[in-house]
Design a protein around this motif. Structure first.
Motif, PDB file in Angstrom:
ATOM      1  N   LYS A   1      33.457  13.767  16.270  1.00  0.00           N
ATOM      2  CA  LYS A   1      34.391  14.091  15.631  1.00  0.00           C
ATOM      3  C   LYS A   1      34.513  15.096  14.235  1.00  0.00           C
ATOM      4  O   LYS A   1      35.308  15.634  13.870  1.00  0.00           O
ATOM      5  CB  LYS A   1      34.803  12.650  15.524  1.00  0.00           C
ATOM      6  CG  LYS A   1      36.720  12.379  14.404  1.00  0.00           C
ATOM      7  CD  LYS A   1      37.194  11.339  15.855  1.00  0.00           C
ATOM      8  CE  LYS A   1      38.720  11.219  14.655  1.00  0.00           C
ATOM      9  NZ  LYS A   1      39.428  10.654  15.603  1.00  0.00           N
TER      10      LYS A   1
ATOM     11  N   GLU B   1      23.467  10.565  19.169  1.00  0.00           N
ATOM     12  CA  GLU B   1      23.902   8.866  18.970  1.00  0.00           C
ATOM     13  C   GLU B   1      24.377   8.102  19.758  1.00  0.00           C
ATOM     14  O   GLU B   1      24.805   7.459  19.400  1.00  0.00           O
ATOM     15  CB  GLU B   1      25.043   9.745  18.102  1.00  0.00           C
ATOM     16  CG  GLU B   1      25.916   9.023  17.155  1.00  0.00           C
ATOM     17  CD  GLU B   1      27.404   9.572  17.176  1.00  0.00           C
ATOM     18  OE1 GLU B   1      27.486  10.266  17.506  1.00  0.00           O
ATOM     19  OE2 GLU B   1      28.876   8.866  16.717  1.00  0.00           O
ATOM     20  N   GLN B   2      25.054   8.477  20.696  1.00  0.00           N
ATOM     21  CA  GLN B   2      25.138   6.792  21.791  1.00  0.00           C
ATOM     22  C   GLN B   2      26.954   7.277  21.662  1.00  0.00           C
ATOM     23  O   GLN B   2      26.754   5.999  22.056  1.00  0.00           O
ATOM     24  CB  GLN B   2      24.601   6.636  22.267  1.00  0.00           C
ATOM     25  CG  GLN B   2      23.019   6.836  22.383  1.00  0.00           C
ATOM     26  CD  GLN B   2      22.575   5.702  23.382  1.00  0.00           C
ATOM     27  OE1 GLN B   2      21.141   4.821  22.158  1.00  0.00           O
ATOM     28  NE2 GLN B   2      22.188   5.286  24.196  1.00  0.00           N
ATOM     29  N   GLY B   3      27.147   7.736  20.082  1.00  0.00           N
ATOM     30  CA  GLY B   3      28.573   7.342  19.967  1.00  0.00           C
ATOM     31  C   GLY B   3      29.208   8.972  19.730  1.00  0.00           C
ATOM     32  O   GLY B   3      28.926   9.891  19.465  1.00  0.00           O
ATOM     33  N   PRO B   4      30.792   8.238  19.625  1.00  0.00           N
ATOM     34  CA  PRO B   4      31.722   9.255  19.263  1.00  0.00           C
ATOM     35  C   PRO B   4      31.872  10.365  17.791  1.00  0.00           C
ATOM     36  O   PRO B   4      32.392  11.234  17.235  1.00  0.00           O
ATOM     37  CB  PRO B   4      32.946   9.361  19.421  1.00  0.00           C
ATOM     38  CG  PRO B   4      32.988   7.769  19.113  1.00  0.00           C
ATOM     39  CD  PRO B   4      32.116   7.608  19.137  1.00  0.00           C
ATOM     40  N   VAL B   5      30.984   9.240  17.173  1.00  0.00           N
ATOM     41  CA  VAL B   5      30.955   9.902  15.732  1.00  0.00           C
ATOM     42  C   VAL B   5      30.607  11.276  14.956  1.00  0.00           C
ATOM     43  O   VAL B   5      31.466  12.105  14.653  1.00  0.00           O
ATOM     44  CB  VAL B   5      30.539   8.747  14.045  1.00  0.00           C
ATOM     45  CG1 VAL B   5      30.536   9.629  12.918  1.00  0.00           C
ATOM     46  CG2 VAL B   5      30.955   7.733  14.531  1.00  0.00           C
TER      47      VAL B   5
ATOM     48  N   GLY C   1      28.419  -0.748  20.464  1.00  0.00           N
ATOM     49  CA  GLY C   1      27.895  -1.019  19.437  1.00  0.00           C
ATOM     50  C   GLY C   1      28.240   0.727  18.580  1.00  0.00           C
ATOM     51  O   GLY C   1      27.857   0.341  17.303  1.00  0.00           O
ATOM     52  N   THR C   2      28.539   1.339  19.129  1.00  0.00           N
ATOM     53  CA  THR C   2      28.277   2.619  19.026  1.00  0.00           C
ATOM     54  C   THR C   2      29.673   3.796  18.090  1.00  0.00           C
ATOM     55  O   THR C   2      29.939   4.619  17.780  1.00  0.00           O
ATOM     56  CB  THR C   2      27.415   3.726  19.621  1.00  0.00           C
ATOM     57  OG1 THR C   2      28.363   4.396  20.462  1.00  0.00           O
ATOM     58  CG2 THR C   2      25.561   3.106  19.635  1.00  0.00           C
TER      59      THR C   2
ATOM     60  N   SER D   1      23.775   2.513  13.097  1.00  0.00           N
ATOM     61  CA  SER D   1      23.389   3.278  14.514  1.00  0.00           C
ATOM     62  C   SER D   1      23.764   1.529  14.957  1.00  0.00           C
ATOM     63  O   SER D   1      23.309   0.548  14.589  1.00  0.00           O
ATOM     64  CB  SER D   1      21.844   3.027  14.162  1.00  0.00           C
ATOM     65  OG  SER D   1      21.612   2.890  16.195  1.00  0.00           O
ATOM     66  N   GLY D   2      24.662   1.791  15.614  1.00  0.00           N
ATOM     67  CA  GLY D   2      25.299   0.599  16.115  1.00  0.00           C
ATOM     68  C   GLY D   2      24.592   0.153  18.066  1.00  0.00           C
ATOM     69  O   GLY D   2      24.638  -0.971  18.224  1.00  0.00           O
ATOM     70  N   ALA D   3      23.592   1.066  18.129  1.00  0.00           N
ATOM     71  CA  ALA D   3      22.447   0.148  19.294  1.00  0.00           C
ATOM     72  C   ALA D   3      21.016   0.140  18.981  1.00  0.00           C
ATOM     73  O   ALA D   3      20.934   0.588  17.855  1.00  0.00           O
ATOM     74  CB  ALA D   3      22.502   1.800  20.529  1.00  0.00           C
TER      75      ALA D   3
END
Lengths: 412, 412
Positions: free
Chosen positions: B197, B190-194, A226-227, B351-353
């Motif tokens: 980056k 965030e649980q993501g890399p944005v 998702g993220t 948020s994708g999660a």
């Protein structure tokens, strides 16, 4: 009862002999193989053959030639099976061979060569994960280190052979003398759909395809489904998918090539996690080695290019490679002549599966006759062959043996 | 010690509280959750809050507003974790909230609204495979049939709640009155890399993406990898591969869309057998429901077209679907203003999660602040957040609370 009906009856009788109740499973040197050999030996004797079991457990029936010092012509196939097998893969070739000899015997015909029918002890390799044990021994290609292999219960191959009544120390004595042998012919179900599609009962095998088997891993980076934006992913399964599409594309445009990805795993393997690793198998076959090798090399490069473009790692390992084996032109020609008498058209087709004939070809000219099977299904209880096709195959082989006899000087 | 260093210390203290020795695992209503609640309640009281645990097990700290009848503003996140979790997913949001209240308390500031800090009892759903239990109860969206669910040991949810000291019969009394609440803000990694980056410590969440999850099967025909010509195959894995390539392609060209195939299986799954069936998962997310739905429909049609063209069957089932939840524009604007003071640039990201904020948004304006985490890794022991980023997040939240106070009439 016609000869083909008798063969079908015997197919059913053999199908009842199994190491696993309710299924057909006959593995190397097992109790079921002992019973199968015993029953088949009885049929051999009824067809006028003397029988023996050699040091590895091959059952061999001998039908005399015209003279005492006649050379040998070999017919046969294997009596072992895969687990939960069909009825025809292996036994049909042995029973057809016995029926051919029976045909000679009833007419009191002896040929310029003796005919030996071989029921090979292990073609499928289920018990020790090493196929062609029976034919390897006869061809002198048996690797003795195999004797130390252990089955799932820990029984060594040497011990299994002993318990079966064979002699692991004397395997080399079971070797055939190539100078005494004229050739080998094996009848076998096609295990594929070509003959059915062509509406033909039998086909002549041109070659047994060579095979390259590889294990490939694409290694990327797992991440949250998702993220992680698409642009920041290193999705190993997407790389694998791209590769699989390329494999199919190349194989489709290369005449006679078959290439298959049969196994795949995505890790960690959760619906909401981007696969960090994808593992897959690749199986490439062609009757021409040069073509197989160049196709495989192309595919390997495709995998490496995909990984490079996607900034993934690609681990590529060849796990198995066998060369193609050409069938004897002369035996194929004779088989083809015989086949043409029984059916309108004749086709030559490669065998994509391995057979004892591939091993026997190492010591003597070898040929194969394929018999149509339903939907191309094999290694499955649904394996089916029509009695009419068995009859045609039998006529082809009977005719072939007489032709071969003529060729070797038998008076018309 | 700075406030952010104190938070990091508390993160470490919480990380030691686990249901599984050697790992971080805190599941709903477990002994570890009891100890975690106890420790966090102590920190809440040290920050000037009165604490209670509600009927489902949410830990709630209350910091008075200027007046007795003041409305509530909510801050929080969850204290439960996945199995073998990281240290930050959940706890960081709770500890930041406590630190904000501590900041007010030390300066003896009371806002025009009371501040409640919530440590949600179950966001991850590990024990009963149903997430957001804590926020669902507060939002009045709890489904009572859940109480009959049993965990891996056979303990019903009702019983687990009782044993934890809650009251399964009074969950509805734990419901918050939306009229009394100004809003909810959740800080979360965030649980993501944005953000990493973009080289930013924090980001404002625009929306919590909606999700469509499907299970897809391509059903073709198994066959022998050596004997079935390419033209006669119905290879289910080739169809799946073509589909996966299309999924990636569509997602890449659709701004903000993420689509993932995380699970795949080829059956029967042997290197020398053409796959007769391929099963895969599909996960599609976007912050705009219309876009997610149209993308998903396109992909479903792609799957059906691939199957049709290849003469395979395609079974397609949607197993899960949630709508996107927009974050409150006003809260996001205020959070954004505060964030801009601490960092040069500001980004809004979806948020994708899923998060408790998605449930809370059902009853009150909700916003989220994302904090950069190392390599975007989450749900893994490698989860990491820099103390400097925690400090920035804390300053953003402190500033935000004061801004919100001003907006609600607090004298400057």
């Amino acid at each position: 009862m016609s000869a083909s009906e008798k063969i079908m009856q015997r197919i059913e009788a053999l199908a009842k002999i199994s190491d696993e109740p309710g299924k057909i499973t006959r593995i190397f040197a097992s109790p079921a193989m002992r019973r199968a050999n015993k029953l088949v030996a009885q049929w051999m004797r009824e067809a006028g053959m003397k029988t023996r079991t050699d040091a590895i457990g091959n059952l061999i029936g001998h039908y005399d030639g015209e003279k005492n010092d006649a050379k040998l012509f070999l017919l046969g196939s294997h009596l072992d099976t895969v687990r939960n097998a069909g009825k025809f893969d292996g036994p049909l070739g042995v029973l057809l061979a016995i029926s051919c000899v029976d045909h000679l015997h009833r007419q009191k015909i002896h040929l310029p060569f003796a005919v030996q029918v071989i029921g090979f002890a292990d073609e499928e390799g289920v018990r020790y994960q090493t196929a062609y044990l029976g034919s390897q021994v006869l061809a002198g290609r048996f690797n003795k280190t195999n004797l130390r292999r252990r089955d799932a219960r820990g029984i060594s191959m040497a011990n299994a052979i002993k318990r079966f009544g064979g002699n692991p120390a004397k395997l080399s004595s079971a070797r055939l003398n190539p100078k005494q042998i004229i050739g080998y012919v094996e009848a076998h179900i096609e295990q594929g759909p070509v003959l059915e599609k062509q509406n033909l009962a039998t086909g002549i095998v041109s070659a047994i395809a060579g095979q390259t088997r590889a294990r490939i891993s694409f290694i990327g980076r797992a991440g949250h489904a998702g993220t992680t934006p698409m642009s920041q992913r290193k999705d190993a399964l997407c790389a694998a998918a791209e590769f699989i599409v390329s494999v199919e594309k190349l194989a489709k445009k290369t005449n006679g090539l078959v290439a298959t990805v049969g196994e795949i795993a995505a890790l960690p393997g959760a619906s909401n996690v981007i696969p960090g690793e994808a593992r897959l198998s690749l199986d490439v076959r062609h009757e021409k080695d040069s073509l197989r090798r160049s196709a495989h090399l192309k595919l390997k490069n495709v995998a490496i290019q995909i990984a490079r473009r996607r900034l993934l790692r690609c681990d590529y390992e060849i796990v198995h490679e066998t060369a193609a084996v050409n069938c004897s032109r002369e035996l194929s020609r004779l088989l083809g002549q015989s086949a043409k008498r029984g059916q309108k058209r004749l086709i030559l087709l490669p065998s994509g599966a391995g057979h004892d004939a591939a091993i026997m070809a190492g010591i003597t000219p070898s040929g194969m006759l394929f018999i149509r099977c339903k939907n191309g299904i094999s290694h499955h209880p649904d394996e089916a062959v029509k009695v009419e096709d068995v009859q045609i195959a039998l006529e082809v082989l009977n005719d072939f043996l007489l032709s071969l006899g003529k060729k070797h000087g038998r008076a018309q």
